[in-house]
Write an enzyme that holds these catalytic residues in place. Structure first.
Site, PDB file in Angstrom:
ATOM      1  N   GLU A   1      -6.880  -7.803  -0.769  1.00  0.00           N
ATOM      2  CA  GLU A   1      -7.521  -7.619   0.543  1.00  0.00           C
ATOM      3  C   GLU A   1      -8.978  -7.107   0.545  1.00  0.00           C
ATOM      4  OE1 GLU A   1      -5.369  -4.967   3.578  1.00  0.00           O
ATOM      5  OE2 GLU A   1      -3.635  -5.728   3.155  1.00  0.00           O
TER       6      GLU A   1
ATOM      7  N   GLU B   1       0.717  -1.285   0.006  1.00  0.00           N
ATOM      8  CA  GLU B   1       0.097   0.083   0.007  1.00  0.00           C
ATOM      9  C   GLU B   1       0.725   1.040  -0.028  1.00  0.00           C
ATOM     10  OE1 GLU B   1      -2.659  -0.329   3.281  1.00  0.00           O
ATOM     11  OE2 GLU B   1      -4.074  -1.809   2.168  1.00  0.00           O
TER      12      GLU B   1
END
Length: 847
Positions: A275, A204
């Site tokens: 995710e 991320e």
């Protein structure tokens, strides 16, 4: 062709030649086993490639259902059960991070033992027949202490984390190289015969990339190139990284990536979802947070209907943050609302409703992977997505009602299909609804904490931690030392002490205001003592870690001693410039004196890292003998250690400790920390965020166990209970409008057909784990309400329901009850004929 691919092909040919030669020399009957082993070994070598539609494993397109299971958050004896339940839940991939600070807590000293045995975990995944996505990071966030970065990294000169910074890149590359080489040496990558089909570098990074400007852009390029050069036998991915450099695949994180993901940054990359958040992790002070099974099911059906290829549930099993492994303010319990709860038990209906979603999507596999997609948008809320292979009967459709609160009837190919609000119906043959994301036809359950019959005869003893003063500690700092730097992540606690003199004229006159002790802290919590007496406590929050402590104090004429026990609750796990985060007391002042405000910030401070009980290891059998314990009589005082023994609870299921009566501190069982407790930090609902704490069975002795608790507040340990945990309350709650269970159909060799003679909506109940249904606690056909464990009769109920269910279910490990009006309503006497009926059943399972 890559060098790795050439090597694999050469090895394949060599093995094949060996088999041919062996078959010409040895009789087949004598050496058939050797030949089969060699053949199986060849089959295990799996090249992994991709195009814009999907991943290929050994040349075969795959639909991939993945779940995050972190080896560090459960014990090795739990791994096989968790992985079995994941596989039975329809997963074919397990995703895990690699935890740098767990493996290299001190520079150059590595730990891959016990809960941290990464290789053992990956091999076990392979034994269970599943693939692995290895998220190497090594920055992982994951609500894990310091985002997985070891503390010693902060002390490297001139380091800037996760930037085009040579010191950081040097250490990061060294660890990534070690992990990749370990996987290669153990032959765990798919082209070597192992289960790893994907690897991830960084995590991320788009969240913070702009903060580093050009150095952020350069770092992304460097990290991707470094990873691919280390090993290019499997694809590398970057999640939430729109500019992932070729050949690295950018992937999505979020709750609805079917609609929020902008897509791969190149047309020849597949659409991956790394995710899909199954809940919301909790920090102390949070209320309960739940994401419904229906919403998750909608999200994955949507994703695959829009050419998605892999979905990963984060988390599928969250587990426990043992010891001091959680990040700042994060609870010990991690993603308890996942399909497998903290203890590894199936949380229903989330586990089984998603299992059924996977089955429905697999019935569409040939169409999704081989068909041509098309979209028919009916209006703003309704659409039909279809995959059809020209010239064949292969066809699958996804009918979507995206209205959040209105059901709809949608016409498709001349037939009407009823869809509840915010739902997708899956039609593997473009005719038959086998699954609707909003209609749960699988079972429900409720978790129960049952007080152990044998483990709660406690005899508590107490050891009081001494409160140090500047008389005993040497002043070594002009101002209070920064807490992170002082602790170096070796403990949560540090003492700060100073002293000052007050004259009689400094104190307010009789009847005047009492002086105030004010402490401004950068985080996370503290307890204050004046002249050895407890004054009070204060703390920050996950959102605002800094806080202000103010208490009225009766100071005395002469020398006064201030002692502050400052503590952290985990290190930060995210954001830019993490190496520049700070905690601990910043300024200390006395207000309300007659001579004015007294600033003690620069008064000269002594400090001591850790507690005496920690230094002596009094939470262990040996260490507990080093201090004098006293029988507990009445409530304890602040900074106390409590000790007792307890018998190992009966049964084989999970065990927990309920910390009623306690405040904040840590818990050890047989010398092993099960984490931080913080029962006094209440949510806005007035309840503790977490009251029960997991004690793994592996931490228990056969009979007798040592329990030691560090309590910062003034606790009453007599209220603590040892509990057995189960999900033996099982329910089915279905309606007449629900579709039959997806298990009613099968797709074989491209042919979709029923697998049972009577395709009907059924109530399905299963105990599992060798248990049987020992009681039917509730049964109603009509309009019952409530949830599993809290079902309530309505004003319409067929009287025969209880007896019918008992006849079909009692004494069985599982049972099915058809939802048929004629079965429940005798002689055609329906008291509420116009009502869409509901069948609700609750049973009790036991050995």
């Amino acid at each position: 062709m890559t060098m790795t691919t050439r090597k694999t092909n050469i090895l394949f040919i060599t093995l094949l030649v060996t088999i041919i030669i062996a078959s010409s020399i040895y009789p087949a009957s004598a050496h058939g086993k050797k030949k089969r082993l060699a053949h199986n070994r060849i089959k295990n070598f799996q090249n992994v490639t991709y195009d814009g539609k999907s991943l290929f494993v050994n040349g075969r397109r795959e639909l991939l259902f993945s779940g995050s299971v972190h080896y560090t958050r459960s014990t090795p004896d739990m791994w096989p059960v968790i992985l079995d339940r994941a596989r039975h839940g329809g997963l074919n991939v397990i995703q895990t991070y690699v935890f740098w600070n767990a493996h290299e807590p001190e520079q150059g000293k590595f730990n891959f033992e016990g809960n941290y045995d990464l290789v053992k975990f990956i091999r076990l995944v392979q034994e269970k027949g599943m693939y692995v996505t290895l998220r190497v990071g090594p920055f992982i966030q994951a609500e894990w202490n310091h985002g997985g970065l070891p503390y010693w990294l902060r002390e490297v000169p001139d380091i800037i984390f996760r930037s085009d910074n040579e010191p950081y890149k040097q250490h990061m590359q060294a660890f990534v190289t070690k992990i990749v080489q370990m996987m290669k040496d153990e032959k765990l990558f798919a082209p070597q015969g192992g289960p790893i089909i994907l690897a991830q570098i960084e995590n991320e990074y788009n969240h913070i990339q702009l903060a580093y400007e050009e150095k952020g852009d350069n770092y992304v390029q460097w990290a991707a190139n470094m990873a691919v050069k280390l090993y290019d036998g499997v694809p590398w991915i970057m999640c939430k990284q729109k500019d992932a450099p070729d050949p690295v695949i950018n992937a999505c994180n979020g709750r609805h990536c079917g609609d929020t993901f902008s897509g791969p940054n190149k047309p020849y990359k597949p659409t991956l979802w790394t995710e899909n958040w199954t809940a919301q992790y909790r920090v102390f002070g949070d209320p309960v947070s739940i994401r419904s099974a229906e919403d998750i099911a909608f999200s994955i059906a949507r994703f695959f209907s829009k050419n998605g290829n892999l979905v990963n549930y984060y988390m599928y099993h969250g587990g426990t943050n043992f010891g001091r492994t959680s990040s700042a303010f994060t609870t010990t319990r991690y993603y308890d609302e996942a399909p497998l709860d903290e203890y590894g038990l199936e949380k229903e209906p989330k586990w089984s409703h998603l299992r059924d979603a996977h089955k429905a999507l697999l019935l569409c596999r040939r169409a999704i992977l081989g068909g041509k997609p098309s979209v028919t948008k009916l209006n703003h809320f309704h659409e039909i997505r279809m995959f059809k292979k020209p010239g064949t009967k292969i066809c699958a459709a996804f009918i979507t009602n995206n209205h959040t609160n209105e059901a709809a009837t949608i016409n498709f190919r001349g037939r009407n299909y009823f869809l509840p609000a915010h739902s997708i119906s899956v039609l593997p043959d473009c005719k038959t609804v086998v699954y609707n994301t909003q209609s749960i036809v699988s079972q429900h359950n409720a978790r129960k904490y049952v007080r152990s019959a044998v483990a709660n005869n406690h005899k508590w003893e107490v050891f009081y931690e001494a409160i140090p003063s500047s008389k005993k500690l040497q002043t070594n700092e002009k101002t209070p030392a920064e807490l992170y730097k002082l602790l170096k992540d070796t403990t949560d606690y540090a003492w700060y002490t100073t002293s000052f003199v007050l004259k009689k004229g400094d104190l307010p006159k009789r009847g005047g205001a009492t002086p105030i002790l004010r402490i401004m802290s950068l985080g996370h919590s503290l307890l204050a003592f004046v002249n050895g007496k407890y004054v009070g406590t204060a703390h920050g929050t996950h959102e605002e870690k800094s806080f202000e402590f103010e208490k009225a104090v009766n100071f005395k004429v002469g020398t006064n001693h201030i002692s502050i026990l400052a503590s952290t609750v985990g290190l930060p796990d995210s954001g830019a410039y993490m190496e520049h985060r700070y905690a601990g007391p910043k300024s200390i002042n006395i207000l309300g004196l007659r001579r004015g405000e007294l600033d003690l910030t620069h008064n000269g401070w002594a400090n001591r890292v850790g507690l005496k009980g920690e230094a002596n290891g009094i939470f262990t059998e040996e260490g507990s003998q080093k201090v004098k314990w006293s029988p507990l009589a009445g409530p304890g005082r602040a900074i106390s250690w409590y000790k007792t023994r307890f018998t190992t609870p009966e049964g084989r299921g999970p065990v927990a400790i309920r910390m009623t009566g306690m405040g904040k501190g840590m818990i050890w069982v047989n010398g092993r920390s099960i984490g931080r407790h913080w029962v006094s930090f209440l949510s806005p609902l007035g309840l503790p965020t977490q009251a029960e704490y997991h004690i793994p069975r592996a931490y228990l002795n056969p009979k007798d166990n040592l329990l030691v608790i560090l309590e910062e507040d003034q606790g009453t340990p007599e209220k603590i209970e040892i509990m057995n945990v189960n999900r033996d309350t099982v329910c089915s709650i279905i309606e007449e409008s629900d579709p039959p269970n997806v298990n009613s159909w099968v797709s074989s060799h491209g042919q979709f057909r029923p697998r049972v003679s009577n395709v009907a909506t059924q109530a399905s109940l299963s105990c599992g784990s060798g248990k049987k249904i020992v009681a039917v606690e509730f049964a109603s056909f009509g309009n019952p309400s409530g949830s599993c464990g809290k079902l309530v009769l309505g004003d319409c109920n067929a009287a025969a329901t209880q007896q019918i269910v008992e006849q079909q279910c009692l004494g069985k490990g599982s049972c099915n009850v058809d939802l048929n009006r004629a079965t429940f309503i005798k002689n055609g006497k329906d008291a509420c004929p116009g009502l869409v009926k509901k069948l609700a059943i609750q049973v009790k399972c036991s050995y």
